[in-house]
Design an enzyme around this catalytic site. Sequence first.
Site, PDB file in Angstrom:
ATOM      1  N   ARG A 145       0.808  -1.226   0.000  1.00 54.68           N
ATOM      2  CA  ARG A 145       0.000   0.000   0.000  1.00 54.68           C
ATOM      3  C   ARG A 145       0.840   1.275   0.000  1.00 54.68           C
ATOM      4  O   ARG A 145       0.606   2.186  -0.791  1.00 54.68           O
ATOM      5  CB  ARG A 145      -0.881   0.051   1.261  1.00 54.68           C
ATOM      6  CG  ARG A 145      -2.110  -0.770   1.187  1.00 54.68           C
ATOM      7  CD  ARG A 145      -2.488  -1.253   2.575  1.00 54.68           C
ATOM      8  NE  ARG A 145      -1.628  -2.382   2.895  1.00 54.68           N
ATOM      9  CZ  ARG A 145      -1.975  -3.641   2.710  1.00 54.68           C
ATOM     10  NH1 ARG A 145      -3.166  -3.920   2.282  1.00 54.68           N
ATOM     11  NH2 ARG A 145      -1.135  -4.628   2.936  1.00 54.68           N
ATOM     12  N   THR A 146       1.829   1.341   0.886  1.00 60.00           N
ATOM     13  CA  THR A 146       2.580   2.589   1.043  1.00 60.00           C
ATOM     14  C   THR A 146       3.356   2.909  -0.241  1.00 60.00           C
ATOM     15  O   THR A 146       3.328   4.031  -0.741  1.00 60.00           O
ATOM     16  CB  THR A 146       3.532   2.480   2.250  1.00 60.00           C
ATOM     17  OG1 THR A 146       2.770   2.076   3.381  1.00 60.00           O
ATOM     18  CG2 THR A 146       4.212   3.792   2.548  1.00 60.00           C
ATOM     19  N   HIS A 185       5.779   6.149  11.411  1.00 57.39           N
ATOM     20  CA  HIS A 185       5.179   6.039  10.071  1.00 57.39           C
ATOM     21  C   HIS A 185       4.183   7.197   9.944  1.00 57.39           C
ATOM     22  O   HIS A 185       2.973   7.004   9.949  1.00 57.39           O
ATOM     23  CB  HIS A 185       4.487   4.673   9.969  1.00 57.39           C
ATOM     24  CG  HIS A 185       4.098   4.242   8.597  1.00 57.39           C
ATOM     25  ND1 HIS A 185       4.226   5.052   7.485  1.00 57.39           N
ATOM     26  CD2 HIS A 185       3.576   3.063   8.149  1.00 57.39           C
ATOM     27  CE1 HIS A 185       3.791   4.384   6.425  1.00 57.39           C
ATOM     28  NE2 HIS A 185       3.401   3.180   6.807  1.00 57.39           N
ATOM     29  N   ARG A 201      11.631   3.940   3.209  1.00 55.16           N
ATOM     30  CA  ARG A 201      11.216   2.923   4.195  1.00 55.16           C
ATOM     31  C   ARG A 201      12.454   2.091   4.484  1.00 55.16           C
ATOM     32  O   ARG A 201      13.131   1.621   3.564  1.00 55.16           O
ATOM     33  CB  ARG A 201      10.100   2.052   3.629  1.00 55.16           C
ATOM     34  CG  ARG A 201       9.888   0.808   4.480  1.00 55.16           C
ATOM     35  CD  ARG A 201       8.614   0.098   4.193  1.00 55.16           C
ATOM     36  NE  ARG A 201       7.466   0.851   4.669  1.00 55.16           N
ATOM     37  CZ  ARG A 201       6.242   0.319   4.783  1.00 55.16           C
ATOM     38  NH1 ARG A 201       6.021  -0.929   4.466  1.00 55.16           N
ATOM     39  NH2 ARG A 201       5.245   1.060   5.223  1.00 55.16           N
ATOM     40  N   LYS A 257      24.653  -5.728  -3.124  1.00 61.79           N
ATOM     41  CA  LYS A 257      26.115  -5.934  -3.238  1.00 61.79           C
ATOM     42  C   LYS A 257      26.827  -5.303  -2.047  1.00 61.79           C
ATOM     43  O   LYS A 257      28.051  -5.175  -2.038  1.00 61.79           O
ATOM     44  CB  LYS A 257      26.643  -5.295  -4.522  1.00 61.79           C
ATOM     45  CG  LYS A 257      26.063  -5.875  -5.795  1.00 61.79           C
ATOM     46  CD  LYS A 257      26.684  -5.157  -6.992  1.00 61.79           C
ATOM     47  CE  LYS A 257      26.010  -5.563  -8.285  1.00 61.79           C
ATOM     48  NZ  LYS A 257      26.334  -4.620  -9.375  1.00 61.79           N
TER      49      LYS A 257
HETATM   50  C1  NCD Z   1       2.309  -0.957   8.273  1.00 69.03           C
HETATM   51  C2  NCD Z   1       3.806  -0.823   8.211  1.00 69.03           C
HETATM   52  O1  NCD Z   1       4.444  -1.266   7.273  1.00 69.03           O
HETATM   53  O2  NCD Z   1       4.298  -0.235   9.153  1.00 69.03           O
HETATM   54  N1  NCD Z   1       1.685  -1.162   7.064  1.00 69.03           N
HETATM   55  C3  NCD Z   1       1.476  -0.114   6.231  1.00 69.03           C
HETATM   56  O3  NCD Z   1       2.315   0.737   6.022  1.00 69.03           O
HETATM   57  N2  NCD Z   1       0.266  -0.032   5.667  1.00 69.03           N
HETATM   58  C4  NCD Z   1       1.865  -1.855   9.345  1.00 69.03           C
HETATM   59  C5  NCD Z   1       2.288  -3.281   9.313  1.00 69.03           C
HETATM   60  O4  NCD Z   1       3.164  -3.698   8.570  1.00 69.03           O
HETATM   61  O5  NCD Z   1       1.692  -4.025  10.109  1.00 69.03           O
END
Ligand code: NCD
Length: 314
Positions: A55-56, A133, A105, A83
């Site tokens: 999703r993100t 987040h 991320r 690498k």
């Molecule tokens: C979350 C994450 O990656 O922190 N998911 C997300 O971004 N929608 C929560 C999770 O992984 O449980």
Amino acid sequence: MNKHLLSAADLSAADITRVLDTAAHLATVTDRAIKKLPTLRGRTVCNLFFEDSTRTRISFELAAKRLSADVINFSAKGSSVSKGESLKDTAITLEAMGVDAIVIRHGASGAPWRLAEWVDAVVVNAGDGTHEHPTQALLDLYTMRQRFPSFDGLRVAIVGDVLHSRVARSNIQALALMGARVTVVGPPPLIPRGIEALGCEVSYSIDTIRDADVVYVLRMQRERMLEGANYVPSLREYTARWGVTPERLRPGQKVMHPGPMNRGVEIDAAVADAADALIERQVRSGLVVRMAVLYDLLTHGPVEVKVAEIEEVA
Ligand code: NCD
């Protein structure tokens, strides 16, 4: 808003309201046949993902494209990171390419702060370790605001694996700032000591979720649980004692989950699919809220000007 969006703590109440208002205006664009705005034409956004994401990553990519930015999608797999290239050398490479924004991320808590020291680009934290987040919190607040008239006094129960949850940390801070009453609920090993300092209460009883307006269910993050550490006796036991089932809810309570869901573990499938679940709505919110965040960070000027710009294109 600061130059970067690294933590929910970077945001003032006015920042949050502005981003949510901008997102609401941008939502009117996403309903049109031609969904694109020229706002970030000539700008480059790099999605730098060292951890898996559905999703993100997709919503940041689409958000940047809908604002006409050029988008580079970088994932650690298939890059020179495999690498052994360091985050710093990767950052220097991106800087040399002249990117304007980096959405990162990373599995290490704090990585976006390091990155922000090394580059001139705007840095957006899309999840760092178990830490924060912030865009998830913004999209969650946007989703709540569509259902509730005000955050003031709104009762939100965040239930489950709070210990490993960057979503919980960002949400607690943003919700508390806006006046909501947040309670984290779960077994003691999954509730970090001192979490109250972020602006929430703690409950070790699943029954307290009935008092909430919104029940926010967290995923059991098995990939972050250290081998050999017994946070819960077993997943089956966890589900029996802490799983969010129809029986544990009051009619009309709204249910949220950041995804990905473990159906039948932390959330019963009947709850996930019920009319009171806002889970699909959260995903919809993700797109417009991330558009609003990129818009806010990469363009300058008061919100009235920006909103006028949007309307001009309409
Ligand atoms: C979350 C994450 O990656 O922190 N998911 C997300 O971004 N929608 C929560 C999770 O992984 O449980």
